[in-house]
Design a protein around this motif. Sequence first.
Motif, PDB file in Angstrom:
ATOM      1  N   ASP A  40       0.620   8.740   2.645  1.00 38.64           N
ATOM      2  CA  ASP A  40       0.888   9.463   1.401  1.00 38.64           C
ATOM      3  C   ASP A  40       0.010  10.709   1.321  1.00 38.64           C
ATOM      4  N   ASP A  60       5.355  10.968   0.428  1.00 43.61           N
ATOM      5  CA  ASP A  60       5.195   9.673   1.096  1.00 43.61           C
ATOM      6  C   ASP A  60       5.852   9.791   2.469  1.00 43.61           C
ATOM      7  N   ASP A  66       6.265   5.017  -3.879  1.00 45.09           N
ATOM      8  CA  ASP A  66       6.870   3.707  -4.159  1.00 45.09           C
ATOM      9  C   ASP A  66       5.864   2.560  -4.064  1.00 45.09           C
ATOM     10  N   GLY A  67       4.702   2.831  -3.460  1.00 44.22           N
ATOM     11  CA  GLY A  67       3.665   1.802  -3.396  1.00 44.22           C
ATOM     12  C   GLY A  67       3.207   1.344  -4.773  1.00 44.22           C
ATOM     13  N   ASP A  88       1.969  -1.391   0.380  1.00 42.89           N
ATOM     14  CA  ASP A  88       2.277  -0.044   0.885  1.00 42.89           C
ATOM     15  C   ASP A  88       1.170   0.893   0.418  1.00 42.89           C
TER      16      ASP A  88
HETATM   17 MN    MN Z   1       5.742   4.292   0.537  1.00 39.72          MN
END
Ligand code: MN
Length: 406
Positions: free
Chosen positions: A21, A34, A189-190, A228
């Motif tokens: 990221d 990302d 999205d983590g 993630d």
């Molecule tokens: Mn990710």
Amino acid sequence: MIRLNAGAATDTGRVRTINQDQLLVTDNLFAVADGMGGHQGGEVASLTAVEALSESFGNARRADDLVEAAKEANRAVWRKAQADDALRGMGTTLTAVAVVQEEGEERLAILNIGDSRAYLMRHGDLDQLTEDHSLVEELVRTGQISETEAESHPRRNILTRAVGIEEEVEADVWQIAPAPGDRVLLCSDGLVREVADNQIASMLRRLADPKEAARELVAKAKNEGGSDNITVVVIDVADDGAPVEVDKLEKKKPRRADKQIAERDDDEQDAVLPSGRGDSPLTFRVVVFVTFLLAILGAAAFTVFWYARGSYYVGEHDGNVAIFQGRPGGFMWFDPTLEKVSTLSIDDVPPSRLDDVQQGKNVDSIPDGENYIEALRDDAARLRQGGGTSPTTTIASPPTAPAPTP
Ligand code: MN
């Protein structure tokens, strides 16, 4: 110029060994990227994208400049990926916010490519501004799977759009008129894989300092599993006591036009974009109004269509009795259509029914029409058997009079 206060944090998480990221925080431009791709690809892609975005946008002041900067970022990642076999196929998401000047007012332009997200917290409510460009999101949008199924879908890491994968990319762009107290959240999205939206909202309401809010959100996602890389940028519109103009608060999404432009390959943009304005004026309110108008027109058109075409009548076609769909003589721009011609000659129609048939006798359906024609035929037969009445004598014997049965 509006005053913004930002805080940001990022973490590798508990499972990954490297953090792919990237984040960007400047006075007027903020971003989260990302990266994805084997070896060092993901790291290179997200870093390249963020650097190119920042360099290309510079001190620009238009939403179009942000789009152009994202396209430049895409080309930068693409070129690097083409030039190095180890990096081939790398890509990155890119979600960015910039302060822009549009139609004489300061706005925030929000841009998205991929499945990182931007949220707006206003008056304590958290709304997702961006749409994920992911396979599962497409499946949800088209109703093939539910939101709940999406959360655990095995292919939810597949993106339908990303920076650097192809030579050109299309970005979604929204504009909002910022109000004092607004808080914009950018995240990879983590964060959202580990922390539900309502939990994110509650933390954003509780933690007033943007730096603390960013740090705590990242820590929370890590505690919840950290599967993630996690990246968060929190941008606050300073509350300087200026009154909020309520009618400027709508979310503005002017960029749907871009998609049409992109799809019309050979058309010149000038032919589509309104001239004399830097940006599409298709605001949220216009979209709502147009949608509403189209709904009314649609309903009216349906009513007309239903009235014009949703019925049948028995009439005359080339000397024979026939069934038509529509209204006798047509209605508005709908002409009746011939459905079925019977063997019954118009000359055999009992005189008392002749007027009805010539003007068009309404019936509910084709079978109804057939029944009506059969009744005419029976009446005609009875009249003939009763003798003495020619079809053209309209006064003499009443057709309803029972004919003597032999
Ligand atoms: Mn990710």
